[in-house]
Design an enzyme around this catalytic site. Structure first.
Site, mmCIF file in Angstrom:
data_model
loop_
_atom_site.group_PDB
_atom_site.id
_atom_site.type_symbol
_atom_site.label_atom_id
_atom_site.label_comp_id
_atom_site.label_asym_id
_atom_site.label_seq_id
_atom_site.Cartn_x
_atom_site.Cartn_y
_atom_site.Cartn_z
ATOM 1 N N ASN A 38 -3.724 5.495 16.686
ATOM 2 C CA ASN A 38 -5.116 4.664 15.590
ATOM 3 C C ASN A 38 -5.910 2.763 15.309
ATOM 4 O OD1 ASN A 38 -5.004 7.226 14.037
ATOM 5 N ND2 ASN A 38 -2.507 6.412 13.256
ATOM 6 N N SER A 97 12.015 7.353 7.916
ATOM 7 C CA SER A 97 12.019 6.585 9.236
ATOM 8 C C SER A 97 12.123 5.273 9.555
ATOM 9 C CB SER A 97 10.596 6.230 9.564
ATOM 10 O OG SER A 97 9.888 6.433 10.797
ATOM 11 N N CYS A 125 5.862 -4.916 15.681
ATOM 12 C CA CYS A 125 5.613 -3.613 16.684
ATOM 13 C C CYS A 125 4.311 -3.872 17.044
ATOM 14 C CB CYS A 125 5.650 -2.529 16.227
ATOM 15 S SG CYS A 125 7.660 -1.675 16.013
ATOM 16 N N CYS A 147 3.424 8.442 1.464
ATOM 17 C CA CYS A 147 3.652 7.929 2.517
ATOM 18 C C CYS A 147 4.035 6.346 1.421
ATOM 19 C CB CYS A 147 2.967 7.410 3.362
ATOM 20 S SG CYS A 147 3.586 6.300 4.989
ATOM 21 N N GLU A 188 0.933 -0.657 -0.096
ATOM 22 C CA GLU A 188 0.069 -0.004 -0.555
ATOM 23 C C GLU A 188 0.781 1.675 -0.112
ATOM 24 O OE1 GLU A 188 -4.110 -1.400 2.057
ATOM 25 O OE2 GLU A 188 -2.452 -0.564 3.607
ATOM 26 N N CYS A 205 6.294 -6.380 6.816
ATOM 27 C CA CYS A 205 7.582 -6.737 7.636
ATOM 28 C C CYS A 205 7.677 -7.002 8.597
ATOM 29 C CB CYS A 205 6.621 -4.993 8.500
ATOM 30 S SG CYS A 205 7.923 -4.332 9.975
ATOM 31 N N SER A 254 11.459 5.564 15.216
ATOM 32 C CA SER A 254 9.766 5.287 15.327
ATOM 33 C C SER A 254 10.620 5.100 17.509
ATOM 34 C CB SER A 254 9.611 4.702 15.115
ATOM 35 O OG SER A 254 8.855 4.708 13.583
ATOM 36 N N LEU A 255 9.961 6.201 17.915
ATOM 37 C CA LEU A 255 10.489 5.661 19.583
ATOM 38 C C LEU A 255 9.917 5.349 20.406
ATOM 39 C CD1 LEU A 255 13.225 6.327 20.910
ATOM 40 C CD2 LEU A 255 12.512 8.435 22.145
ATOM 41 N N HIS A 256 8.754 6.231 20.513
ATOM 42 C CA HIS A 256 7.091 5.426 21.142
ATOM 43 C C HIS A 256 7.440 5.484 22.881
ATOM 44 C CE1 HIS A 256 6.438 5.892 16.754
ATOM 45 N NE2 HIS A 256 6.565 4.779 16.503
ATOM 46 N N CYS A 300 0.978 -1.625 16.258
ATOM 47 C CA CYS A 300 1.371 -1.869 14.749
ATOM 48 C C CYS A 300 0.714 -2.618 13.340
ATOM 49 C CB CYS A 300 2.604 -0.906 13.997
ATOM 50 S SG CYS A 300 2.489 -0.610 12.170
ATOM 51 N N CYS A 346 -1.818 6.251 10.450
ATOM 52 C CA CYS A 346 0.223 5.612 10.811
ATOM 53 C C CYS A 346 -0.410 4.348 11.666
ATOM 54 C CB CYS A 346 0.776 7.055 11.440
ATOM 55 S SG CYS A 346 2.269 6.373 12.392
#
Length: 421
Positions: free
Chosen positions: A353, A252, A146, A135, A122, A142, A274-276, A149, A396
């Protein structure tokens, strides 16, 4: 039917780079998208052109492919008329196949795309008042897992090739009408004798751009597909190609520390991390790569990132998860870490999200505002990102090719209903 096997790579092990050449086509032609000018020249020479002709034609073809965005050799009006069929017999100008295109009520657009060997991925276009951001995905699936996600729930299938990465940008420009209009300028020198008749032309003028920025934040970890991402972005940034400034491109990463220095040196685009989370316990849970490259190691690599400066700050992405990483103590620890490593940084606070099966909730709006205020009061920019495209699962962390589960008949019925609406 996809014919590429899944990459057997567990989430916490660095994937081994698997080089991929041009995907063979059933008709034997070669797809030129994703190839640099030098490679196009080599292919033309291998196909029978003498050296000077190959050099000139490669320059012309490259210009039409990447600067003008044509998809048919017949439209290359400064190439001899007899030469255009010769090119079309041997080469093709590809784009990713569009399986499904969706439009959000807020203007966000998402495309489900398919590779030549049948794998779905996508891309998303996000317009706002001052910019339009594309994006872009770097992998099918992947490997990072995570937990917040949706893409992380997929298995990694394979890396996208430079042509499949670059093709996303070109397809978006197609859809947005972003290519320069008009005829081609006359060649400054006479072409070697194949057949030098050239069509009349009027010069060209470029329309104002809607697509102003690119973020490598789609499906996959860009630094686990470094060579292909680098090669694709070099053509995006090429002044003779798509000509987008490196200052308008952000890559990223979830923290693939060994590749970050190479990214700065060999690509030189803006870096987003991407710390989070700010503690080992929480980041180990939501970004499992942290078990391999911890927070301190990651931030030290950020400090050494070659392209960072006060004018080009590193962006830390921080998804706000209720009761998990959103306390005042978390905010103060984030400030402490940024100051400790003297990082030129800003923090993007991302309301979580939701997606089906997620184990997290989004932090309350007031909690997010308080978190932001603590970071801002410490002199660090911490804007709260407005969620975009949630109604089409384009926000996201929501990208996953769920639409691929639809049958062709279902997609055809949906397309017919849209056409009737």
């Amino acid at each position: 039917m996809a014919d590429t096997a899944l990459m057997t790579i567990p989430g916490q092990v660095d994937p081994v780079a698997v080089p991929r050449g041009i995907t063979p086509r059933d008709d034997g032609r070669l797809d030129l998208i994703g190839l640099p000018k030098a490679r196009i020249r080599e292919l033309l020479a291998e196909a029978g052109l003498e050296a000077k002709q190959a050099k000139l034609r490669a320059k012309q073809v490259y210009h039409w492919l990447y600067h003008r965005g044509v998809t048919d050799f017949a439209d290359m009006t400064d190439i001899a008329k007899t030469m255009r069929p010769w090119l079309a017999e041997r080469f093709v100008i590809g784009r990713p196949k569009v399986v499904e295109a969706q439009h959000s009520t807020d203007g966000t657009r998402k495309w489900l795309l398919q590779t030549e060997d049948g794998h779905d991925f996508e891309m998303v276009f996000i317009p706002d008042d001052v910019r339009g951001t594309l994006c872009v995905s770097s992998q099918v699936g992947c490997t990072l897992n995570c937990t917040f996600c949706h893409t992380g729930t997929m298995r990694l299938v394979r890396n996208l090739t430079p042509g499949e990465i670059l093709g996303q940008v070109m397809l978006a420009r197609d859809a947005l009408g972003e290519w320069p209009q008009g005829g081609a300028p006359k060649a400054p020198v006479a072409a070697p004798a194949i057949d030098d008749d050239e069509d009349e032309n009027t010069g060209y003028s470029a329309d104002g751009r809607l697509l102003t920025n690119i973020v490598m934040m789609g499906m996959g970890e860009p630094l686990y597909n470094f060579d292909h991402v680098r090669d694709a972005l070099h053509m995006v940034m090429d002044g003779e190609g798509l000509a987008l400034s490196k200052r308008r491109i952000t890559l990223s990463t979830s923290g693939v520390v060994p590749m970050m220095e190479r990214c700065g040196e060999e690509i030189g685009v803006n870096l987003a991390v991407s710390l989070h989370a700010v503690t080992k316990e929480v980041r180990d849970e939501i970004v499992p790569l942290n078990r391999k490259y911890g927070i301190d190691e990651l931030l030290a690599a950020c400090k050494d990132y070659p392209a960072s400066s006060n004018a080009r700050r590193i962006t830390f992405e921080y998804v706000m998860l209720k009761g998990k990483n959103d306390s005042d103590e978390d905010a103060r620890e984030l400030v402490r870490l940024i100051h400790k490593y003297e990082l030129p940084a800003k923090v993007n606070l991302i309301p979580f999200n939701p997606w089906p099966g997620a184990n997290y909730e989004c932090s309350d709006p007031d909690r997010i505002r308080k978190f932001s205020a603590i970071v801002f009061d410490a002199g660090i920019s911490a804007p709260i990102r407005t969620p975009r495209g949630r109604d089409i699962d384009a926000a996201c962390g929501q990208l996953k090719t769920s639409a691929a589960k639809k049958t062709r008949a279902e997609r055809d019925r949906e397309a017919a209903l849209e056409a009737e609406a």
